[in-house]
Design a protein around this motif. Structure first.
Motif, PDB file in Angstrom:
ATOM      1  N   PHE A 259       0.816  -1.211   0.000  1.00 31.46           N
ATOM      2  CA  PHE A 259       0.000   0.000   0.000  1.00 31.46           C
ATOM      3  C   PHE A 259       0.852   1.263   0.000  1.00 31.46           C
ATOM      4  O   PHE A 259       0.500   2.263  -0.618  1.00 31.46           O
ATOM      5  CB  PHE A 259      -0.938   0.010   1.212  1.00 31.46           C
ATOM      6  N   ASN A 260       1.966   1.252   0.710  1.00 34.95           N
ATOM      7  CA  ASN A 260       2.808   2.443   0.803  1.00 34.95           C
ATOM      8  C   ASN A 260       3.392   2.847  -0.542  1.00 34.95           C
ATOM      9  O   ASN A 260       3.589   4.030  -0.812  1.00 34.95           O
ATOM     10  CB  ASN A 260       3.944   2.214   1.808  1.00 34.95           C
ATOM     11  N   ARG A 261       3.685   1.887  -1.395  1.00 35.68           N
ATOM     12  CA  ARG A 261       4.343   2.222  -2.658  1.00 35.68           C
ATOM     13  C   ARG A 261       3.354   2.417  -3.804  1.00 35.68           C
ATOM     14  O   ARG A 261       3.761   2.803  -4.903  1.00 35.68           O
ATOM     15  CB  ARG A 261       5.356   1.135  -3.019  1.00 35.68           C
ATOM     16  N   MET A 262       2.075   2.171  -3.575  1.00 38.65           N
ATOM     17  CA  MET A 262       1.087   2.288  -4.641  1.00 38.65           C
ATOM     18  C   MET A 262       0.865   3.749  -5.012  1.00 38.65           C
ATOM     19  O   MET A 262       0.651   4.602  -4.149  1.00 38.65           O
ATOM     20  CB  MET A 262      -0.236   1.660  -4.200  1.00 38.65           C
ATOM     21  N   LYS A 263       0.912   4.048  -6.303  1.00 39.78           N
ATOM     22  CA  LYS A 263       0.723   5.409  -6.793  1.00 39.78           C
ATOM     23  C   LYS A 263      -0.702   5.591  -7.301  1.00 39.78           C
ATOM     24  O   LYS A 263      -1.393   4.628  -7.623  1.00 39.78           O
ATOM     25  CB  LYS A 263       1.730   5.719  -7.901  1.00 39.78           C
ATOM     26  N   SER A 264      -1.117   6.842  -7.383  1.00 42.10           N
ATOM     27  CA  SER A 264      -2.486   7.129  -7.806  1.00 42.10           C
ATOM     28  C   SER A 264      -2.709   6.860  -9.291  1.00 42.10           C
ATOM     29  O   SER A 264      -3.850   6.807  -9.746  1.00 42.10           O
ATOM     30  CB  SER A 264      -2.838   8.585  -7.494  1.00 42.10           C
TER      31      SER A 264
END
Length: 445
Positions: A259-264
């Protein structure tokens, strides 16, 4: 089982594999032509993974309210063999974030019935979710207006900026409902989302205190099983899904990193599935408990195996750019086993999986409840495919090359009717809406 649990189960299989830019480009390159008839932008040329560029606007699909009544969504066939840990995640073409089909009105009506009857059991939120729910309302509204300009008419066009904007008034041309989203809002933003889209929505945010991700709001009329939103909102994902198969072994340590590395600008999608003998959206009979359905076994045994269907949970995951909330959507779709009987290896795969999948998956999806009842029927379909030359008796049983879609999905799309199943076993005019309403006989339906 609930949809978010199914998604996290799948994600547990995914996060152990590094989803690199090269892997995504490889997938896009090999699948870019699948929906070329819909004139989707070439994702290989427009790849944005690893960048901060905004997502492109969806391509307008000029279907009318009358055409929606006959419109079929993409034909999902998420059957895998061997049924083991594998990466079954796909980059989401933003055109298909909120898909339309001929059951749209039924889903919107069922949402209204369920939410009015059960309230916080199926929709709830924390105060700190407001910014995310507001952004979600804005995002859903703009997406539907842009994607389906003939289905959603803007009656008053104003910005959603809460400081300078006036909001919008739109008319849903399919349901004839007018939605007044002028500011200040008369209802919580999540209510408008449920009236616009047929999907279930889960809103997850990262806590600044412990840096874990928490479910802060959810509108889930269609969990398909036991899922009380009121008891889940405010909990972090470890607590919510501690009993999900593979969660502790495969997901607990990797979830936050994912989740922390997921981009919009990198939304993804996939599909899960199970089997039942009804078309209920809130809770299928296969997940009913004796308290509400003491006669489940009699109900099951009296049902013709031809009436059984596969409930596909079509799921997406994306991050909203302003609030940084992660939005998980789920859209259940029913496919009768009978309508898929002419598709190579599909009956063989279903039979193999319900008897030989890992034991915890068999238990989680309640395969043991009904599999003996439909075993002969499935074996008959397998033999029928051999006799008709669809498969050979020695055809290797494996995941189909068109996974996760039907083999005909790249050739049978048109703007008026959507995807057209060419099998004579499929009746294009069939609509289970009225049957689904008649199936609502249990106290907790």
């Amino acid at each position: 089982m609930d949809a978010l649990g199914a998604f996290l189960l799948f994600l547990g299989l995914v996060v152990s594999v590094v989803l690199s830019h090269k892997q995504i480009k490889s997938f896009v390159s090999s699948h870019a032509s699948r929906f070329k008839k819909e004139k989707v932008v070439d994702a290989e040329k427009k790849s944005m993974y690893g960048s901060d560029e905004p997502l492109p606007k969806p391509t307008p699909l000029m279907i009318t309210p009358e055409q929606v009544q006959n419109y079929d969504d993409r034909p999902w066939r998420p059957f895998r063999w061997p049924y083991h840990q594998t990466m079954s995640i796909f980059r989401l073409d933003i055109n298909h974030w909120l898909d339309m089909d001929k059951y749209y009105v039924h889903y919107i009506e069922e949402k209204k019935r369920i939410l009015n009857k059960y309230g916080k059991q199926n929709m709830d939120w924390l105060p700190e979710s407001y910014d995310a729910c507001y952004e979600l309302m804005e995002t859903v509204t703009e997406h539907l207006i842009q994607r389906y300009p003939l289905l959603f008419t803007v009656l008053k066009d104003g910005s959603f900026d809460e400081k300078t904007g006036k909001g919008k008034i739109i008319r849903n041309e399919v349901t004839n409902e007018v939605l007044d989203m002028t500011l200040p809002l008369k209802e919580y933003p999540l209510w408008y989302v449920t009236k616009l889209a047929k999907e279930d929505f889960y809103i997850v945010k990262k806590s600044p205190v412990d840096e874990k991700h928490y479910l802060v709001a959810a509108a889930v009329p269609f969990p398909g099983g036991s899922f009380d939103v009121h008891q889940k909102v405010g909990c972090n994902l470890d607590v919510i899904h501690s009993e999900v198969p593979y969660y502790k072994e495969k997901l607990q340590k990797s979830m936050e990193r994912w989740f922390n590395r997921m981009k919009s600008n990198e939304p993804v999608e996939r599909a899960s599935w199970y089997i039942s003998w009804d078309h209920k959206l809130k809770i299928n009979n296969v997940y009913q408990i004796p308290k509400y359905v003491p006669n489940q076994e009699a109900d099951l045994s009296s049902t013709d195996p031809k009436e059984f269907n596969v409930r596909v949970e079509r799921q997406t995951l994306r991050r909203l750019p302003r609030s940084q909330a992660i939005i998980f959507t789920n859209h259940p779709i029913f496919y009768s086993i009978e309508e898929m009987k002419d598709e190579p290896l599909v009956p063989s795969l279903i039979k193999k999986i319900i008897f030989e999948a890992p034991k915890d998956i068999i238990k989680y999806k309640n395969f043991e409840v009904f599999r003996n009842h439909i075993s002969d029927y499935l074996e008959g379909l397998v033999q029928r495919q051999i006799e008709k030359g669809i498969i050979d008796k020695d055809t290797p049983l494996k995941t189909l090359p068109s996974y996760p879609f039907a083999h005909w999905a790249d050739t049978d799309f048109d703007y008026v009717n959507g995807w057209n199943n060419p099998s004579p076993a499929y009746d294009k005019s069939a609509n289970y809406t009225e049957k689904a309403k008649q199936e609502l006989t249990n106290e907790n339906d």
